[in-house]
Structure formats: C-alpha cells, structure tokens
Design an enzyme around this catalytic site. Structure first.
Site, PDB file in Angstrom:
ATOM      1  N   CYS A   1       0.869  -1.174   0.000  1.00  0.00           N
ATOM      2  CA  CYS A   1       0.000   0.000   0.000  1.00  0.00           C
ATOM      3  C   CYS A   1       0.909   1.228   0.000  1.00  0.00           C
ATOM      4  CB  CYS A   1      -0.989  -0.018   1.165  1.00  0.00           C
ATOM      5  SG  CYS A   1      -0.263   0.133   2.810  1.00  0.00           S
TER       6      CYS A   1
ATOM      7  N   ASN B   1       2.362   1.466   4.416  1.00  0.00           N
ATOM      8  CA  ASN B   1       2.643   0.208   5.108  1.00  0.00           C
ATOM      9  C   ASN B   1       2.346   0.286   6.604  1.00  0.00           C
ATOM     10  OD1 ASN B   1       5.463  -1.979   5.746  1.00  0.00           O
ATOM     11  ND2 ASN B   1       3.410  -2.562   5.184  1.00  0.00           N
TER      12      ASN B   1
ATOM     13  N   CYS C   1      -1.387   0.556   7.481  1.00  0.00           N
ATOM     14  CA  CYS C   1      -2.818   0.271   7.612  1.00  0.00           C
ATOM     15  C   CYS C   1      -3.216  -0.974   6.823  1.00  0.00           C
ATOM     16  CB  CYS C   1      -3.671   1.438   7.115  1.00  0.00           C
ATOM     17  SG  CYS C   1      -3.515   2.963   8.048  1.00  0.00           S
TER      18      CYS C   1
ATOM     19  N   SER D   1      -1.762  -2.769   4.105  1.00  0.00           N
ATOM     20  CA  SER D   1      -0.881  -3.903   3.799  1.00  0.00           C
ATOM     21  C   SER D   1      -0.516  -4.721   5.036  1.00  0.00           C
ATOM     22  CB  SER D   1       0.351  -3.464   3.009  1.00  0.00           C
ATOM     23  OG  SER D   1       1.082  -2.462   3.669  1.00  0.00           O
TER      24      SER D   1
ATOM     25  N   ASP E   1      -8.449   3.142   1.541  1.00  0.00           N
ATOM     26  CA  ASP E   1      -7.494   3.503   2.584  1.00  0.00           C
ATOM     27  C   ASP E   1      -8.255   4.049   3.789  1.00  0.00           C
ATOM     28  OD1 ASP E   1      -5.418   4.443   4.168  1.00  0.00           O
ATOM     29  OD2 ASP E   1      -4.385   5.468   2.523  1.00  0.00           O
TER      30      ASP E   1
END
Length: 155
Positions: free
Chosen positions: A8, A11, A13, A15, A123
């Site tokens: 993501c 790194n 949240c 992933s 996200d």
C-alpha cells in the site's frame, strides 16, 4: 513454497492487515508460505502499524504490534512470487519502479475476489474504526481466495 508481498502507500494500515489476514488463513490451511508487506512511500519506515489497525487485528486474535513499516525494494520483485497492490495508484507505482529483471507477478489484491476485480481496498487512514473493519473484511476475503488458489496449484 510460495511468497506474497502486499503493498500500500505507507505500510501502516492496509498492507499490514493483508499480511496478517493471509498469515492467519495460510496457517489454518496448513500452507507454508512467506508473507510480508511494504509501502511505496517512505514516510513510515520502521514505524509500527496504525493503532487502529493493531486493534482491528487484535479483534481477530492476531497481534501485529511488532510489525514495522518498510519501503518496497528492487529485490522484492525478484524474491517474491506475487506482489499485490492494495489499490490502482500503488499498482501503477509498482509497475513504474519494477526492475527489468523483476519476476514477481503484479496484480491488484481485490482481483483475487470474484466480483471485485479492478477495485482497490479503500485507505482507512483518514477515517474511523469502521474503515479499518471494512479493510479487514476486504483483505480477509482476498486472503481466503489466495489460499484457495495456492491449494489448487501443483507444488
């Protein structure tokens, strides 16, 4: 043995939650798999996951508090069999930075989930706990699909 990297932006949240979900699903299925996560950006290198991501994983009996953010490296494209981007922008960035000798397959994570092809995992960083719960649901569905696919592949 297969290997999967989730990517993501930062790194902290999406992933790390995808990494945790796949580790848990692979363990349940008895699959020996290498799993990691990284970000295309460098803002959170060596930082722990967002506290909301940690709490979300804990709700499912998984401790990700020891995970640390890292940035994608050129060697990742050679050492992982599969690299899954959590959204289209990160997939574009991965294609841009992929070295010429990179052998990993690149795809959107949600391409693994029937009916979700072409979509990204939203996200949750600027939202509330509900966004992290939705992220967990998405990455868990994808993790189950990855495990199902790996179980059908010849060793």
């Amino acid at each position: 043995m297969s290997s999967v990297l989730f990517v993501c932006l930062g790194n902290i949240c999406r992933s790390p939650l995808a990494e945790a979900a796949l580790r848990a699903e692979a363990e349940r299925a008895g699959l020996d798999i290498i799993v990691d996560s990284a970000g295309t950006g460098d803002w959170h290198v060596d930082c722990p996951p967002d506290p909301r991501a940690v709490r979300q994983a804990q709700r499912h009996g998984i401790d990700i508090s020891g995970y640390r953010g890292r940035q994608v490296r050129a060697s990742d494209f050679r050492s992982f069999a599969h690299i899954f981007a959590l959204d289209g922008d990160n997939l574009k960035n991965l294609r841009r930075i992929r070295p010429s000798d990179g052998s990993a397959t690149l795809a959107l994570l949600m391409d693994m989930v029937p009916g979700r092809e072409g979509s990204g995992v939203t996200d949750p960083y600027y939202g509330d706990e509900a966004g992290f719960a939705q992220t967990w649901d998405d990455v868990t569905r994808a993790a189950r699909a990855i495990v199902a696919k790996l179980r059908t592949q010849p060793s």
